[in-house]
Design an enzyme around this catalytic site. Sequence first.
Site, PDB file in Angstrom:
ATOM      1  N   CYS A  83       0.839  -1.208   0.000  1.00  0.00           N
ATOM      2  CA  CYS A  83       0.000   0.000   0.000  1.00  0.00           C
ATOM      3  C   CYS A  83       0.872   1.257   0.000  1.00  0.00           C
ATOM      4  O   CYS A  83       1.588   1.519   0.973  1.00  0.00           O
ATOM      5  CB  CYS A  83      -0.913  -0.028   1.224  1.00  0.00           C
ATOM      6  SG  CYS A  83      -1.776   1.513   1.546  1.00  0.00           S
ATOM      7  N   CYS A  86       0.339   3.499   2.963  1.00  0.00           N
ATOM      8  CA  CYS A  86       0.930   2.981   4.196  1.00  0.00           C
ATOM      9  C   CYS A  86       2.415   3.305   4.262  1.00  0.00           C
ATOM     10  O   CYS A  86       2.948   3.645   5.328  1.00  0.00           O
ATOM     11  CB  CYS A  86       0.722   1.468   4.292  1.00  0.00           C
ATOM     12  SG  CYS A  86      -1.008   0.960   4.388  1.00  0.00           S
TER      13      CYS A  86
END
Length: 531
Positions: A83, A86
């Site tokens: 991600c 993230c």
Amino acid sequence: MSLSDSSVILGFIIVLLVSISEAVSDSTIVAGSGRSLLRSLGIDNDLHLPDVTVELNASNFNSVLQSYTTVQFAVVEFFATWCPACRNYKPHYEQVARVFNGPDAAHPGLVIMARVDCATQMNSDLCDRFSVIHFPHLLWGAPAKFAFGNWNPTTVQNEIKLVDDIRPADHLLNWINKQLGSSFSLDDKRYDPKSMSLPDTSIKSNTIEVAEAIYDVEETTAAAFDIIFSHKIINKDTQAPLINFLQILVAHHPSKRCRRGSAELLMNFDELFPSTFHSVSSLKENARNNSDALKRFYICGKDIPRGNWRFCRGSRNDTRGFSCGLWVLLHSLSVRVGDGESQTAFTDICNFIHNFFRCDECRQHFYEMCSKESLPINSTQDLSLWLWRTHNKVNKGVKNEENSLGTGDPKFPKVTWPSKELCPSCYLSQSRKKDGTIKTDWNKNEVFSFLTRYYGPMLISSYKDTTYNRNEITESSTVDTSTSTNVVRWAPVGTALHLTLACCCFVVLTFFWRTMIWNRKYFYKTQLKHI
């Protein structure tokens, strides 16, 4: 080579560099360390620091979180390595984690911050257990509640809650502060008396570092009540002075969590200590029975650090500290008390020092100055200026004794305060007396204005600026400030309602008690007639 060919080659080089950069950032140097090559190379000034977040997975999640028996709260981030959001969020999360985790944490032992990689197959069931459907996903709760626990957004849960303000780092820390009732900052540093530079007596230490005094006021309040509880000073004669002083703290203490703790102590006072109708022996017996309850009571919260003096730190271990913090507390109260309660507050402060301050000579000297005050304290200005004059008198006497014995702090000599550099408008004129001392003519209106700013908005709002987003004023900080300044001169609404309810209950119980006594006396009189 044509221009178009050059453009193609340049574009290819840029794409290649970006690809290499992403590949390097995704790789790790040591298994479990979480540090990327960019961090190890120190390309980013913040990313070169080692990770302090606890890495969890399905095999150790329950056992690790259960092991933190002394830590009250945990933040768990559920993320995925693939991600991009993230990856970009990790530096923010690590920045907050360094406040609580790691060898250099400023506030260790309060919050454990952990991460779970949901991109790993072994963690799939674990992430499903906490209803993770997007990344990053942050949850807050007690470590023991996470172990073998779960989270579902469709049910009302108070034990584990979703963190809904996570970016940037100061927003996350602000959210945590609201849960703890704390005021931590990303700039907080671990206290190390051997390595930390000491503040000097410059204007900077007086104007900027007074924002740090809020921590010292909290520690002083906690330490003062620790002394009161441990020495069993509360008895039939000292109950009323303590209750009166607690009422001042509930309404005017500059720290929100100390106001809340003072209100809780006031509400439970009758349970912790017997009424004044009881004998001295029963008071002592009750004190022994409630010693454990008092040990579990924290007037400013259980997370107040001890010995971590900031504004009041001396250059030697035996200087400043608690006494400095007590003066700051009293000054901060004096500028927040309203005109209508100034005389009562003056009496309550004097009685508190007289009954509960354990330095006998200091206690007697302070109470003598209280007793010699002949003028009425009719306003906030009268109270704050009286305390200011008293503080300067004490400093003058202590300075002479310290100079003769060599016991003073060389970096913080006792001086007439405020200095001319700090408040030039406070001074009208200065002249030297025959004995060599300096006589100062003060502009008392300017002195009061300075005290109000220094111990009022500067103490609370500057301190808030280090916690909340500097570009916006949040609702919570506005409320906290309004209940702490002299503009609003009443207790918080919730506290007022609780106190009102307690008073009503007390009146009803008193009436019931008196009725029972009267009926009993009437019964005995009736029986005596038949004897």
